[in-house]
Structures are given as C-alpha cells and as structure tokens.
Design a protein around this motif. Structure first.
Motif, PDB file in Angstrom:
ATOM      1  N   CYS A 102       0.833  -1.213   0.000  1.00 31.52           N
ATOM      2  CA  CYS A 102       0.000   0.000   0.000  1.00 31.52           C
ATOM      3  C   CYS A 102       0.865   1.260   0.000  1.00 31.52           C
ATOM      4  CB  CYS A 102      -0.945  -0.016   1.203  1.00 31.52           C
ATOM      5  SG  CYS A 102      -0.171   0.383   2.784  1.00 31.52           S
ATOM      6  N   ARG A 103       2.099   1.141   0.482  1.00 37.56           N
ATOM      7  CA  ARG A 103       3.054   2.258   0.579  1.00 37.56           C
ATOM      8  C   ARG A 103       2.601   3.369   1.523  1.00 37.56           C
ATOM      9  NH1 ARG A 103       6.866   0.899  -2.996  1.00 37.56           N
ATOM     10  NH2 ARG A 103       6.201  -0.179  -4.884  1.00 37.56           N
ATOM     11  N   ARG A 104       1.548   3.147   2.283  1.00 39.54           N
ATOM     12  CA  ARG A 104       1.031   4.184   3.182  1.00 39.54           C
ATOM     13  C   ARG A 104       1.084   3.781   4.657  1.00 39.54           C
ATOM     14  NH1 ARG A 104      -2.477   4.374  -1.105  1.00 39.54           N
ATOM     15  NH2 ARG A 104      -3.842   2.875  -0.098  1.00 39.54           N
ATOM     16  N   CYS A 105       1.070   2.462   4.925  1.00 39.89           N
ATOM     17  CA  CYS A 105       0.993   2.036   6.327  1.00 39.89           C
ATOM     18  C   CYS A 105       2.362   2.240   7.002  1.00 39.89           C
ATOM     19  CB  CYS A 105       0.556   0.578   6.406  1.00 39.89           C
ATOM     20  SG  CYS A 105       1.812  -0.593   5.842  1.00 39.89           S
ATOM     21  N   CYS A 122       5.149  -0.119   5.635  1.00 37.14           N
ATOM     22  CA  CYS A 122       5.673   0.324   4.337  1.00 37.14           C
ATOM     23  C   CYS A 122       6.586   1.523   4.509  1.00 37.14           C
ATOM     24  CB  CYS A 122       4.535   0.679   3.383  1.00 37.14           C
ATOM     25  SG  CYS A 122       3.736  -0.750   2.613  1.00 37.14           S
ATOM     26  N   CYS A 163       3.935  -5.568   4.204  1.00 36.28           N
ATOM     27  CA  CYS A 163       2.738  -4.730   4.292  1.00 36.28           C
ATOM     28  C   CYS A 163       1.507  -5.588   4.600  1.00 36.28           C
ATOM     29  CB  CYS A 163       2.524  -3.997   2.959  1.00 36.28           C
ATOM     30  SG  CYS A 163       0.962  -3.097   2.903  1.00 36.28           S
ATOM     31  N   PRO A 164       0.787  -5.247   5.669  1.00 29.84           N
ATOM     32  CA  PRO A 164      -0.384  -6.064   6.017  1.00 29.84           C
ATOM     33  C   PRO A 164      -1.549  -5.875   5.040  1.00 29.84           C
ATOM     34  CG  PRO A 164      -0.182  -4.177   7.493  1.00 29.84           C
ATOM     35  CD  PRO A 164       1.025  -4.149   6.609  1.00 29.84           C
ATOM     36  N   ASN A 165      -1.442  -4.852   4.195  1.00 25.33           N
ATOM     37  CA  ASN A 165      -2.554  -4.575   3.283  1.00 25.33           C
ATOM     38  C   ASN A 165      -2.375  -5.209   1.908  1.00 25.33           C
ATOM     39  OD1 ASN A 165      -3.640  -2.912   5.302  1.00 25.33           O
ATOM     40  ND2 ASN A 165      -2.292  -1.245   4.660  1.00 25.33           N
TER      41      ASN A 165
HETATM   42 ZN   LIG Z   1       1.621  -0.995   3.608  1.00 20.79          ZN
END
Ligand SMILES: [Zn+2]
Ligand SMILES: [Zn+2]
Length: 354
Positions: free
Chosen positions: A92-95, A98, A106-108
């Motif tokens: 996701c590059r946002r959590c 990441c 990444c868990p997403n």
């Molecule tokens: Zn992530």
C-alpha cells in the motif's frame, strides 16, 4: 478469457471471466507461464488454511512471466510485445510498515495472490513498475523462478552467510535447491542438503551441494556425522514443527537459523531455551522479498544460478485445477502454461540448460 478460479479447498474451476483492461500506469500481460508456489498448494488444504482467506473466489498465481499485450496511459517504457517477469508485491506504501521500508511485510497486500487477479489465467493486469524486462537469454519458463529466487536472496541477506562457513539446508524443494547455489556463491566452505527424496538429493548434487544426506529412514545420525561441531548456518525450508527442534540441535555455537518454510498458523513446538542461550544462536525469519527481484533476474540471466532444470512439469489451467489439491512430492517445480494443449507434460531434465 479463461482463468482457474479457486472457491475453496479442493474447489478450483476453469471459467470464463472478463478480460482485464489496464488503468493508468498499468499493463495487461498475457501469461505464458506461472509457477505454482507451496502456498498455492496449501491453500487447498482446508485444515491448514485460515478460514478468512477464501471468503471470495480468487485467481491465485504470483510467479508470472509473459508478454505485454495492452498498455494503459502512463505506462511508457514498456511497449506492447515486451517479454517480462512480474514482481507480485503490491504494497500500500502508506501504512507504518511500508513507511519503514518493509513493503514486503505490508499487512494490506494480498495473501499470496495479486489483488488485481493472479497468474493462473490467460491474462493479468499489473502496474507497469511490477514488470521487469527479460533478457533474450532467459526463457519464460525460467522467468517464473525469479520470484522464488528473489525470496531466497532476501533471506540470504538476512542470514548473511560468510566465507568459510558451513551451511545445512533442511528440505529439498525448489527454494532449498536455490539456497544451495546461493550459499556456494557466498563462499561457504561446506553446503549440505538434507531431504528424504532421492530425486531431490540428486538434483542438489547436480546444482553444487558438497554432500547430501538422506533422512528417509528417520535417522539423523548422518547429519550429526557431517556436522560434528554443528552447522554455522541452518536454513530450514520445511514448515513442519519437528524440523525446528532439529535445526536448534544442529546449529553450531554462535550460529544462525533461518526460518524460511511456512509453519502452520497456531502450531507450536517445545524448544529448549537453554540451548539458544548457551550456543548464542540467532533465530531469523525470512519472508517474501523487498528489493531483490532485479538481482534475482540478473543471477539467472548471467547463469550464476541455474533454474531451468528445477521446473520438472508443466500443466494447463485444467491440469492445474486437478493437481493443486494433491501433494506434489515427486516434482521440484510445476508451472502452469495456460496455452498448453496437454493437461500435463513432464519437462526433460536437462542439467546443462541452466
Ligand atoms: Zn503498507
Ligand atoms: Zn512464490
């Protein structure tokens, strides 16, 4: 297009599904070959599957090689007709994970399949940045091994085998065969693979193991003889809990153990913490890959790592739907070739083919 859609354990059906069309920054890749991963098999074994994984039907397959056939806007640099290997990670590059740089954790991201649909289909839709150009020298079947090799490379960087060390590799599947070669490239003085299947032991010798140990009798004496002082590095590619205990026993004073094989969720194993303390053992987990996909491809194209002989069988989508619920013990690596006429073909063992 046709795709192998998995509804649940032992329930995969070949169906017609809508053809993907690329959004901005995306391309559609015609799948020429897609490797079957251990996780693809285990997804079909209800007893080890977390129930949340199959709430909706999925198209699995994350070891994809193929040809770009459609380009969305802003996917320049990847013309139609490009032969590519596809990196499956879609973080996701946002959590927070990441943002710490651990995009592979990444868990997403999808659990073993691409969120845009996996490679057990005639076509897939991915971001152009997930595609890596294949050099002429790398065949599309070889390219399916880039992903597992990227995973092994990532784990090697975590366990950092030093020149002159001894390495024990537990298990003889495709990852173990790749670890044999990577350990030799790292300058290990002794690389020994331990498995119970003759074909796998012979494969390891052909790929550069210094010795192999057959544990089909259940006897581990041979292992202790080969490593009187223990192994500096133990790479455990088997998930089953019993191997964890063996790994701790086998590990030398000051050694490291890589947990690479996927253990069952919730399974526990009694270990003797005293041993970990006394021998000052490091336990290291290794999962997926972060930045090693390009390096894996270059090791294959330069023939530093040989992968051609690891693919021992190819199946089409119908063949995949039949075999994925069965254990694949006799085969090192099976690839799905959607356009193949025959349900199942054995691939010749050509050790010189790379
Ligand atoms: Zn992530
Ligand atoms: Zn995989």
């Amino acid at each position: 297009m046709r795709a192998a859609v998995t509804y649940g354990p032992r329930d995969t059906r070949v169906e017609l599904v809508p053809e993907p069309s690329p959004a901005s920054g995306e391309v559609v890749v015609e799948v020429e070959a897609c490797g079957i991963c251990g996780g693809d098999y285990s997804r079909h074994q209800a007893e080890i599957e977390r129930s949340d994984r199959l709430q909706k039907p999925v198209i699995s397959g994350h070891e994809v090689a193929g040809t770009v056939i459609k380009c969305g806007l802003e996917s320049e640099g990847l013309p139609i007709g490009s032969r590519v290997a596809v990196s499956p990670n879609q973080p996701c590059r946002r959590c927070p994970i990441c943002r710490k740089g651990n995009t592979h954790l990444c868990p997403n991201r999808g659990a073993g399949e691409l969120s845009t649909g996996g490679g057990f289909a005639e076509q897939i839709r991915v971001l152009s940045e997930q595609c890596y150009f294949l050099p002429e020298a790398v065949s599309l079947v070889e390219a399916t091994v880039v992903e597992p090799l990227a995973c092994c490379l990532h784990s090697m960087s975590r366990i950092s085998v030093k020149q002159g060390e001894s390495v024990a590799i537990i298990g003889g599947g495709v990852n173990a065969q790749l670890f044999v070669q990577l350990a030799q490239l790292s300058g290990a003085r002794q690389v020994i693979l331990i498995d119970s299947l003759d074909s796998r032991l012979r494969m390891a010798m052909a790929l550069g193991a210094d010795e192999v140990i057959d544990i089909s009798s259940g006897e581990l004496e041979g292992v202790h003889r080969a490593f009187p002082g223990g192994a500096d590095v133990v790479i455990n590619t088997r998930g089953a809990a019993e191997y964890t205990r063996h790994a701790i026993e086998l590990c030398a004073v000051g050694g490291r153990i890589l947990f690479y094989g996927v253990a069952r969720v919730g399974e526990t194993v009694p270990i003797e913490p005293h041993l970990i303390w006394r021998k000052e053992i490091q336990l290291v987990g290794g999962r997926s890959f972060n930045t090693t996909f390009g390096a894996a491809l270059s090791l294959i194209s330069s023939r530093r790592v040989h992968v051609g002989s690891l693919v021992t069988r190819s199946v089409n989508l119908e063949g995949y739907a039949e075999i994925v619920a069965l254990p694949a013990r006799g085969h090192i690596k099976t690839v799905v070739v959607p356009q193949q006429a025959n349900k199942e073909e054995q691939r010749p063992q050509d050790r010189n083919s790379g």
